[in-house]
Design an enzyme around this catalytic site. Structure first.
Site, mmCIF file in Angstrom:
data_model
loop_
_atom_site.group_PDB
_atom_site.id
_atom_site.type_symbol
_atom_site.label_atom_id
_atom_site.label_comp_id
_atom_site.label_asym_id
_atom_site.label_seq_id
_atom_site.Cartn_x
_atom_site.Cartn_y
_atom_site.Cartn_z
ATOM 1 N N GLU A 241 42.655 35.019 41.860
ATOM 2 C CA GLU A 241 41.448 34.745 41.056
ATOM 3 C C GLU A 241 40.420 35.855 41.235
ATOM 4 O OE1 GLU A 241 40.914 30.809 42.619
ATOM 5 O OE2 GLU A 241 42.794 30.237 41.631
ATOM 6 N N LYS B 267 38.063 27.166 47.351
ATOM 7 C CA LYS B 267 37.564 27.865 46.147
ATOM 8 C C LYS B 267 36.093 27.461 45.883
ATOM 9 C CE LYS B 267 42.295 28.136 44.615
ATOM 10 N NZ LYS B 267 43.273 28.223 43.543
ATOM 11 N N HIS C 237 42.868 37.361 46.670
ATOM 12 C CA HIS C 237 43.346 36.185 45.919
ATOM 13 C C HIS C 237 43.443 36.534 44.429
ATOM 14 C CE1 HIS C 237 43.548 32.246 44.127
ATOM 15 N NE2 HIS C 237 43.992 31.822 45.300
ATOM 16 N N GLY D 163 47.581 26.487 40.861
ATOM 17 C CA GLY D 163 46.798 25.499 40.122
ATOM 18 C C GLY D 163 47.495 24.979 38.880
ATOM 19 N N SER E 290 50.561 25.574 44.239
ATOM 20 C CA SER E 290 50.912 24.162 44.022
ATOM 21 C C SER E 290 51.732 23.551 45.154
ATOM 22 C CB SER E 290 51.617 23.991 42.670
ATOM 23 O OG SER E 290 50.758 24.393 41.613
ATOM 24 N N ASN F 61 42.243 26.672 50.882
ATOM 25 C CA ASN F 61 41.291 27.478 50.131
ATOM 26 C C ASN F 61 40.525 26.542 49.195
ATOM 27 O OD1 ASN F 61 39.951 29.289 48.512
ATOM 28 N ND2 ASN F 61 41.803 30.141 47.551
ATOM 29 N N GLU G 6 51.622 34.531 46.616
ATOM 30 C CA GLU G 6 51.172 33.500 45.685
ATOM 31 C C GLU G 6 51.514 33.917 44.258
ATOM 32 O OE1 GLU G 6 47.900 30.921 47.443
ATOM 33 O OE2 GLU G 6 46.911 32.678 46.631
HETATM 34 P P1 PGA Z 1 46.893 25.644 44.390
HETATM 35 O O1 PGA Z 1 46.140 26.989 44.810
HETATM 36 O O2 PGA Z 1 47.472 25.059 45.661
HETATM 37 O O3 PGA Z 1 45.834 24.776 43.789
HETATM 38 O O4 PGA Z 1 47.961 26.022 43.425
HETATM 39 C C1 PGA Z 1 46.711 27.868 45.728
HETATM 40 C C2 PGA Z 1 45.784 29.041 45.944
HETATM 41 O O5 PGA Z 1 45.103 29.459 44.997
HETATM 42 O O6 PGA Z 1 45.703 29.574 47.056
#
Ligand code: PGA
Length: 249
Positions: free
Chosen positions: A96, A11, A94, A172, A212, A9, A166
């Site tokens: 976010e 983003k 997601h 992140g 992560s 992803n 997640e």
């Molecule tokens: P990250 O993001 O690997 O940077 O923690 C995962 C995601 O948002 O799908």
């Protein structure tokens, strides 16, 4: 056998030139695992990414879409638009999108319906906040997210659904769920699905872990029996790191 999937992803990262460069680097990597590989560039680069990965095993997927067919929704993108450029899979829900754009279980249920009606595959994301986990409510929260957005569907729809657990506190942040925490939650999710739709559905839906995942922890997380892959944010922006994760299976 459930499908193994590793999806990157991207983003809101990478303009056109960076997208071209990263895809060129991804195409140079050797895939030694059986995992399906997906990347989710931003909307403006989907067409270009789709064209430049045509001869490869990389599938280009969208990060989001609107639930309506078309109409007065300034700034939005429909399923038909995605399909018109060859995109068959969309990430929905997601954290976010939920946190910054007010997406709710109810609006996500509509988006999921639209995707299924359009014969698209959905990577449906959900997960608890840190406060939920601290209070010991993580299973209840996850169960509700799944029930509210997906449990109106018929069993057949799950052929086109991939789940992505997640935990919000791991996205992140550099903090990963332990492989045991991931396994426990994935087993719970599978049991929840089987409780509603039977073991055939419970056993066949791929459940990805996200939060992560890095080259140095992917192998251990993917070794768990109910973890069928990963949704990768930060580490998907570097071709070698992303493929180290793809090849961790
Ligand atoms: P990250 O993001 O690997 O940077 O923690 C995962 C995601 O948002 O799908």
């Amino acid at each position: 056998m459930r499908k193994h999937i590793v999806a990157g992803n991207w983003k809101m990262n990478n303009g056109l030139i960076q997208t071209e460069t990263l895809i060129a680097e991804l195409k140079k990597q050797e895939k030694t695992s059986d995992a399906e590989v997906m990347i989710a560039p931003t909307f403006t680069n989907l067409w270009h990414a789709f064209q430049s990965t045509k001869q490869s095993s990389i599938e280009v997927v969208a990060q989001n879409m609107h639930f309506a067919k078309n109409g007065a929704y300034t700034g939005e993108i429909s399923a038909g638009m995605l399909k018109s450029i060859g995109i068959q899979t969309v990430i929905l829900g997601h954290s976010e999108r939920r946190a910054y754009f007010n997406e709710t279980d109810e609006s996500l249920a509509q988006k999921v319906d639209t995707a299924i009606e359009n014969d698209m595959r959905v990577i449906f994301c959900f997960g608890e906040e840190l406060s939920d986990r601290k209070a010991g409510n993580e299973e209840a929260v996850v169960e509700n997210q799944i029930k509210n957005a997906l449990f109106h569907l018929g069993a057949d729809a799950f052929k086109n659904i991939v789940l992505a657990y997640e935990p919000v506190w791991a996205i992140g942040t550099g903090e990963t769920a332990t492989p045991e925490q991931a396994q426990d939650m994935h087993a719970f999710i599978r049991k929840t699905l089987a409780g509603k739709y039977g073991n055939d559905v419970g056993d066949s839906v791929s459940i990805l872990y996200g939060g992560s995942v890095k080259p140095n922890n992917a192998k251990e997380i993917f070794s768990k029996p109910d973890v069928d892959g990963g949704l990768i944010g930060g580490a998907s922006l570097k071709a070698e790191d992303f493929f180290a994760i793809v090849n961790a299976f």
